[in-house]
Design a protein around this motif. Structure first.
Motif, PDB file in Angstrom:
ATOM      1  N   VAL A  18     -17.022 -12.927  11.974  1.00 32.19           N
ATOM      2  CA  VAL A  18     -17.653 -13.785  10.961  1.00 32.19           C
ATOM      3  C   VAL A  18     -17.934 -12.983   9.692  1.00 32.19           C
ATOM      4  O   VAL A  18     -17.718 -13.455   8.574  1.00 32.19           O
ATOM      5  N   LEU A  19     -18.378 -11.751   9.863  1.00 29.96           N
ATOM      6  CA  LEU A  19     -18.645 -10.899   8.705  1.00 29.96           C
ATOM      7  C   LEU A  19     -17.354 -10.484   8.016  1.00 29.96           C
ATOM      8  O   LEU A  19     -17.313 -10.363   6.782  1.00 29.96           O
ATOM      9  N   GLN A  20     -16.285 -10.288   8.783  1.00 36.52           N
ATOM     10  CA  GLN A  20     -14.976 -10.011   8.185  1.00 36.52           C
ATOM     11  C   GLN A  20     -14.562 -11.161   7.281  1.00 36.52           C
ATOM     12  O   GLN A  20     -14.100 -10.960   6.152  1.00 36.52           O
ATOM     13  N   GLU A  21     -14.732 -12.365   7.794  1.00 38.80           N
ATOM     14  CA  GLU A  21     -14.362 -13.555   7.025  1.00 38.80           C
ATOM     15  C   GLU A  21     -15.225 -13.691   5.774  1.00 38.80           C
ATOM     16  O   GLU A  21     -14.736 -14.005   4.684  1.00 38.80           O
ATOM     17  N   LEU A  22     -16.514 -13.435   5.924  1.00 39.08           N
ATOM     18  CA  LEU A  22     -17.422 -13.498   4.782  1.00 39.08           C
ATOM     19  C   LEU A  22     -17.045 -12.454   3.731  1.00 39.08           C
ATOM     20  O   LEU A  22     -17.067 -12.728   2.524  1.00 39.08           O
ATOM     21  N   ASP A  23     -16.710 -11.264   4.173  1.00 40.58           N
ATOM     22  CA  ASP A  23     -16.274 -10.196   3.264  1.00 40.58           C
ATOM     23  C   ASP A  23     -15.055 -10.650   2.465  1.00 40.58           C
ATOM     24  O   ASP A  23     -15.007 -10.516   1.230  1.00 40.58           O
TER      25      ASP A  23
END
Length: 209
Positions: A18-23
Motif C-alpha cells: 500500500v505504501l509502495q502504491e502511495l509512493d
C-alpha cells in the motif's frame, strides 16, 4: 553513498505494498513528492511507534499520508492518530490510502493551519511527529509540549535540513533559520532528553522527562 543506501534497503523489511502504491501515486501527481517519508524512514517510524506502543499520536504535516500510516501501525488496539495538514487538496488522496491500509478508523484528519488547530485539541499524546512548516517548528513545539505526557516522545523531521544548519543562512532563508532556532531551543531545554539521527534529512528524537 548510493550503493550503501541500496544495501540498507535490501536488508530491511520490504515496503508495504500500500505504501509502495502511495509512493508511486504521490510522485506522479503531487508537487514536492520528495517530502514523502519513503521506505527507510517509514520503517524507522513504524519501529519507534511499535516500541512506544502509543495510545494517542499527533502528526503535524500529513502530506499524502505515508508517515501517518507508518506511525499508526504501532498504535494500541484502541489507539488514535490525529494528523494535521494545511493543504486541503491532499485530503482525499491521504484518506483513500488510510482506507486501503485498513487504518481509516484509527486516523483522524484535521485540515487547516496547525497553529490554529493544535490549541483546539484537548488530548494527551504519547507520541508527536513534526513534519510541517519549518518556520513554525518552535511554535509547534511550544504548543504541543504540555499535551505530551511525561515519558512521551516528540520526533521532528528535517532537522539537518540538507546540511544547511552548518552554514549561516541568508537573510531571506526563513526555513533554515527556523530549523536552526528549533535545534538550539531543544538543545537547551532541560525538560527533555534528545538525540539527532542522521537519517535522510535528519530526525530528532525528543523524550519528555
Amino acid at each position: 553513498m548510493k550503493d550503501l543506501d541500496n544495501y540498507i534497503l535490501e536488508h530491511i523489511d520490504e515496503e508495504d505494498p500500500v505504501l509502495q502504491e502511495l509512493d508511486r501515486e504521490t510522485h506522479l501527481k503531487v508537487l514536492g513528492a520528495r517530502m514523502l517519508s519513503g521506505n527507510l524512514q517509514g520503517q524507522v517510524l513504524t519501529m519507534l511507534s511499535k516500541m512506544i506502543q502509543p495510545e494517542k499520536i499527533l502528526e503535524v504535516g500529513t502530506f499524502t499520508g505515508y508517515s501517518a500510516i507508518c506511525l499508526a501501525k504501532g498504535l494500541t488496539e484502541t489507539g488514535k492518530l490525529i494528523t494535521i495538514e494545511v493543504d486541503d487538496e491532499l485530503e482525499y488522496l491521504s484518506a483513500r490510502y488510510f482506507e486501503k491500509a485498513g487504518l481509516a478508523g484509527k486516523i483522524e484528519q484535521r485540515i487547516g493551519p496547525a497553529l490554529q488547530i493544535i490549541p483546539e485539541i484537548d488530548e494527551t499524546f504519547d507520541l508527536v511527529f513534526l513534519d510541517a512548516n519549518k518556520r513554525e517548528y518552535i511554535d509547534y513545539y511550544n504548543l504541543i509540549f504540555e499535551k505530551v505526557r511525561s515519558g512521551g516522545y516528540i520526533i521532528a523531521d528535517n532537522t539537518l535540513w540538507s546540511n544547511k544548519v552548518l552554514q549561516k543562512p541568508s537573510p531571506d532563508d526563513t526555513q533554515t533559520k527556523g530549523i536552526i532556532a528549533f535545534n538550539n531551543t531543544v538543545k537547551t531545554d532541560s525538560r527533555v532528553e534528545k538525540v539527532i539521527l542522521p537519517l535522510r534529512d535528519g530526525m530528532t528524537i525528543i523524550r519528555k522527562k
